[in-house]
Design a protein around this motif. Structure first.
Motif, PDB file in Angstrom:
ATOM      1  N   ARG A 222       0.840  -1.209   0.000  1.00 49.29           N
ATOM      2  CA  ARG A 222       0.000   0.000   0.000  1.00 49.29           C
ATOM      3  C   ARG A 222       0.873   1.258   0.000  1.00 49.29           C
ATOM      4  O   ARG A 222       0.605   2.206  -0.751  1.00 49.29           O
ATOM      5  N   LYS A 223       1.930   1.259   0.821  1.00 46.85           N
ATOM      6  CA  LYS A 223       2.819   2.411   0.882  1.00 46.85           C
ATOM      7  C   LYS A 223       3.532   2.631  -0.452  1.00 46.85           C
ATOM      8  O   LYS A 223       3.711   3.769  -0.902  1.00 46.85           O
TER       9      LYS A 223
ATOM     10  N   LEU B 253       2.370   6.841  -6.762  1.00 46.29           N
ATOM     11  CA  LEU B 253       1.461   7.879  -7.259  1.00 46.29           C
ATOM     12  C   LEU B 253       2.021   9.273  -7.003  1.00 46.29           C
ATOM     13  O   LEU B 253       1.957  10.160  -7.861  1.00 46.29           O
ATOM     14  N   LYS B 254       2.619   9.447  -5.788  1.00 42.31           N
ATOM     15  CA  LYS B 254       3.197  10.752  -5.467  1.00 42.31           C
ATOM     16  C   LYS B 254       4.398  11.050  -6.374  1.00 42.31           C
ATOM     17  O   LYS B 254       4.543  12.175  -6.893  1.00 42.31           O
TER      18      LYS B 254
ATOM     19  N   GLN C 171       5.153  16.926 -12.994  1.00 40.32           N
ATOM     20  CA  GLN C 171       5.346  18.348 -12.771  1.00 40.32           C
ATOM     21  C   GLN C 171       6.736  18.797 -13.229  1.00 40.32           C
ATOM     22  O   GLN C 171       6.902  19.849 -13.840  1.00 40.32           O
ATOM     23  N   LEU C 172       7.763  17.970 -12.930  1.00 44.13           N
ATOM     24  CA  LEU C 172       9.123  18.314 -13.343  1.00 44.13           C
ATOM     25  C   LEU C 172       9.241  18.334 -14.856  1.00 44.13           C
ATOM     26  O   LEU C 172       9.888  19.231 -15.425  1.00 44.13           O
ATOM     27  N   MET C 173       8.632  17.346 -15.516  1.00 47.35           N
ATOM     28  CA  MET C 173       8.699  17.299 -16.984  1.00 47.35           C
ATOM     29  C   MET C 173       8.052  18.533 -17.587  1.00 47.35           C
ATOM     30  O   MET C 173       8.548  19.110 -18.568  1.00 47.35           O
ATOM     31  N   ARG C 174       6.924  18.947 -17.007  1.00 41.97           N
ATOM     32  CA  ARG C 174       6.257  20.154 -17.520  1.00 41.97           C
ATOM     33  C   ARG C 174       7.146  21.386 -17.335  1.00 41.97           C
ATOM     34  O   ARG C 174       7.229  22.256 -18.205  1.00 41.97           O
TER      35      ARG C 174
ATOM     36  N   GLU D  66      12.774   1.981  -9.579  1.00 44.14           N
ATOM     37  CA  GLU D  66      12.691   1.952 -11.039  1.00 44.14           C
ATOM     38  C   GLU D  66      12.187   3.275 -11.598  1.00 44.14           C
ATOM     39  O   GLU D  66      12.657   3.745 -12.638  1.00 44.14           O
ATOM     40  N   ASN D  67      11.244   3.904 -10.884  1.00 45.21           N
ATOM     41  CA  ASN D  67      10.685   5.155 -11.413  1.00 45.21           C
ATOM     42  C   ASN D  67      11.714   6.283 -11.407  1.00 45.21           C
ATOM     43  O   ASN D  67      11.597   7.231 -12.168  1.00 45.21           O
TER      44      ASN D  67
END
Length: 806
Positions: A399-400, A406-407, A414-417, A559-560
């Motif tokens: 769950r964490k 998601l966060k 936001q960074l890509m934008r 990985e993200n």
């Protein structure tokens, strides 16, 4: 025969000698090896270790001699034990005390003797270690030092043997006084050699029964005994072993044992100490039976369950908790498991407070597992009627992770934008790169983020960096990475991404590890920046790397995080391609690369040729030096010999330059620091300077000189040091010579100074018949195109300054 002189403490000395119980004992390998080592090191045919008795000198070990003792008034040891240091007699026939000594006038016809007194830790001389020869000679300082060292090893082994004998005599008294059962059994056959009264009482044995009892007779399981001995052989000792023993009447006894290897009466034995825990084992059995019902209820529930007493001590845990956290009930009861699960003291105290509060609410905690993983759990408490607390927990890691994913996805988007907007708003590549590395470092919470740009030869530099204060700044540093230049970067050309949690366990090459260690890196993320090729060719070109560094400690990457860097490299590639300035620079680098390849090939050929030239010149100079050395042996004229030696030193100084050059990676430049240190050491050896008679201090910068400057500078140092050694310190007085060489802007400053008697008054050193000083003046003013001044205050100081040529 001269009457021998007795030491002032002779009565006490003999008393101490007899306490060692070493006289008339058999040969021992350690002493035979030491006396042979003394004979080999000093290159003598005879050597012995002797102990001086009241009327004789007895040989414990000997080389080159058959007799086992000599009368005390004949032996040399009587004189040696009167000394505190080594006694050396270069020629016994020139020493009145030994002219008529039977060891000199008859077999073995000793002409040389050197002996070191064997002085024990209390300062008592027991005997000596000595070496002898049939011809007059002496020992070098190195041989004397070696002989003294061997004598210390002899006395050390004498005292060690004495201690072993004393220990064996005391062991029985000590063991009988120990109020716990213990025994000693022999490893070879398991026979019990000794047991104290406590053990015999515990096992109901008499002394007669003990005589034929083996350790296997007391063990319930023989296989367990064999396993313990095997483990003991690896560790040397074992503590806290719970073992089931049996008495002669068939009853059993539980004990915690400690086992230790010992040497007892020249046998290898094992000492076992027992602590009776039979009552405790019975109590544990009762408690286990009482808890079986509770365990059967909670064992298979898919939740973690722990039972705590009123003091917070864990009484029981279920199987799901053991499997999830990796700790069993015994671990919780014998170790501080909470300190492992919660290394941070504040987090640990928060957990303890929550358990003690027994609040029936759910609270989340992060657990550190043995394998390094982090496990997220959630716990609640249930207060039982007798005051115990039942803790109930569940694994919420999945769950964490979902919440964090998601966060992180939102933050990445936001960074890509943000980066895409900057690219649209600005064509300044440097501004875009600077903003990117800062945003990435803040988002990933790493110690450093850099953009590394490759040059055509696969070297490169850091063109953008964001780094936490306190870590090395890498921005702008040119990096010569031999790994990339040798082809290791091919996988980045193919788009390979790397997430390394620990650089020292990732199988990296030595050159790669050295490069990362230069910037204190422990873990990193590396993603290539690929540019689409223009024109007819297809595919992508490697422009550089986007790298995240963790410097404080190794780190497990997600990985993200690697995907984020991969997406950002696409945006960076777009910004690079929009920069026409960079495109022009790329064309210029490609043209320069062709010229560099040709230049490197030519330089490599020239370097091989120059190394061969330097090698041949060095060999020819050494031949000339050897001829001068041979010539000096054919004459007895001291002035001629001195002139030949000075010429030889000059040639050696030039030869040393060519030797350093052909072994140097930079064939055209010489490191003057290493050269002057080698040259001065050679000069001190050439003039046979006694150690500590003339002290030479050097304060030399690591400066590179070309061949012509190095030869001239070496000859100047050679002449000035030679003059100081020969003339500054008459009558073998002590002195100090200081050499300083520093780089001042584009000039080299050389200072040669001594604290000797100084130059003669009225001497015009610039116009003198001295070849050395004339040569120094000409070399400095003409060849080095410098200037030289002399100061005559408290010795002589030559101050030389000349321009450094490239």
């Amino acid at each position: 025969m001269n009457k021998i002189q007795l030491p002032e403490n002779e009565y006490h000395r003999l008393k101490v000698l007899y306490e060692y119980q070493i006289l008339d004992t058999g040969s021992e390998e350690i002493f035979d090896d030491l006396v042979q080592l003394a004979a080999d090191l000093c290159e003598t045919p005879i050597a012995w270790i002797s102990l001086v008795d009241a009327e004789r000198e007895w040989f414990k070990s000997k080389v080159g001699l058959t007799r086992s003792e000599v009368p005390r008034n004949v032996g040399f040891g009587s004189y040696t034990i009167l000394q505190n240091e080594i006694l050396i007699i270069p020629d016994t026939l020139q020493e009145g005390r030994f002219v008529n000594n039977p060891l000199v006038t008859s077999e073995p016809y000793l002409r040389f003797y050197a002996g070191v007194p064997l002085i024990n830790s209390s300062g008592v001389a027991l005997g000596c270690l000595c070496v002898m020869d049939f011809v007059p000679r002496n020992l070098s300082a190195k041989e004397q030092t070696a002989l003294k060292y061997i004598s210390k090893q002899v006395i050390l082994n004498i005292e060690l043997n004495f201690k072993k004998k004393s220990d064996n005599s005391r062991i029985r008294d000590l063991t009988q006084a120990i109020p716990i059962p213990l025994m000693i059994f022999r490893v070879s056959d398991g026979l019990i050699l000794y047991a104290n009264s406590e053990l015999m009482q515990t096992f109901q044995l008499s002394y007669e029964e003990l005589c034929n009892t083996k350790i296997a007779d007391l063990y319930n399981e023989i296989s367990e005994l064999n396993s313990l001995i095997e483990t003991l052989s690896s560790n040397g000792y074992l503590h806290g072993q719970e073992i089931l023993f049996k008495r002669k009447d068939g009853s059993f006894i539980w004990a915690i044992t400690s086992l230790q290897y010992l040497s007892f009466n020249q046998d290898i034995v094992i000492l076992i100490v027992f602590y009776d825990i039979t009552k405790r084992k019975h109590t544990e059995t009762q408690l286990r039976e009482q808890n079986e019902f509770l365990q059967s209820i909670f064992q298979n529930i898919p939740l973690m369950i722990a039972l705590n007493d009123t003091n917070g001590k864990i009484l029981w845990v279920n199987q799901n908790l053991e499997l999830t956290l990796g700790w069993n009930l015994q671990d919780f009861q014998t170790y501080n498991v909470f300190a492992e699960l919660y290394p941070n003291p504040e987090d640990r105290q928060s957990v303890i407070d929550f358990i003690q509060s027994a609040q029936p609410v759910w609270k989340d905690f992060r657990n550190h597992l043995r394998d390094g993983r982090i496990l997220d759990t959630s716990w609640t408490n249930v207060r039982l009627p007798k005051g115990e607390t039942l803790g109930i927990g569940q694994d919420i890691t999945a769950r964490k992770q979902t919440e964090q994913a998601l966060k992180a996805q939102a933050e990445r988007e936001q960074l890509m934008r943000t980066i895409a907007q900057r690219i649209r708003q600005s064509l300044n590549l440097q501004d875009i790169l600077n903003a990117t590395v800062k945003e990435v470092r803040d988002l990933l919470q790493v110690d450093r983020v850099v953009v590394y740009q490759f040059a055509p030869d696969m070297s490169g530099k850091i063109v953008a960096e964001s780094v936490v204060a306190g870590w090395t700044v890498a921005l702008g540093i040119e990096i010569e990475d031999m790994c990339f230049q040798s082809g290791a970067g091919l996988q980045y050309h193919q788009g390979r991404k790397r997430a390394i949690s620990n650089i020292y366990t990732a199988g990296l090459s030595d050159c790669h590890l050295n490069l990362l260690a230069q910037f204190e890196v422990k873990a990193n993320l590396v993603v290539p920046i690929l540019l689409e090729s223009n024109g007819e060719s297809s595919g992508s070109g490697l422009w550089g790397l986007l790298i995240a560094h963790q410097c404080s400690e190794p780190r497990e990457w997600e990985e993200n995080q690697l995907d984020l860097l991969d997406q950002l490299t696409v945006q960076i590639a777009i910004a690079i391609q929009q920069s026409s300035i960079f495109q022009q620079a790329q064309i210029e680098i490609e043209q320069r690369q062709k010229a560099e390849v040709q230049l490197r090939s030519a330089l490599a050929e020239k370097e091989v040729l120059l190394k061969e030239v330097h090698h041949r010149v060095k060999n020819n100079l050494q031949i000339v030096s050897s001829l001068l050395q041979l010539q000096s042996h054919t004459t007895k004229d001291t002035e001629v010999i001195k002139a030949l030696r000075e010429s030889q030193n000059r040639i050696e100084s030039i030869s040393l330059i060519h030797k350093n050059l052909y072994t140097s990676p930079n064939i055209g430049q010489l490191d003057i620091f290493e050269y002057i240190n080698n040259l001065t050491s050679s000069l001190l050896t050439s003039y046979q300077i006694v150690p500590d008679k003339i002290i030479l201090e050097t304060q030399i910068d690591s400066v590179k000189l070309n061949v012509d400057e190095a030869i001239a500078c070496g000859l100047v140092v050679n002449e000035l040091i030679s003059n100081a050694i020969k003339h500054a310190f008459p009558n073998q007085q002590q002195g100090l010579i200081i050499i300083k060489l520093h780089k001042l802007d584009n000039n080299i400053e050389l200072v040669v100074q001594d604290n000797g008697i100084g130059l003669p008054e009225g001497l015009d050193w610039k116009n003198t018949n001295s070849l050395g000083l004339s040569l120094v003046y000409d070399l400095v003013t003409e060849q080095l195109e410098g200037n030289i001044t002399v100061e005559r205050n408290q010795g002589t100081l030559f101050h030389i300054q000349f321009p450094q040529l490239t």
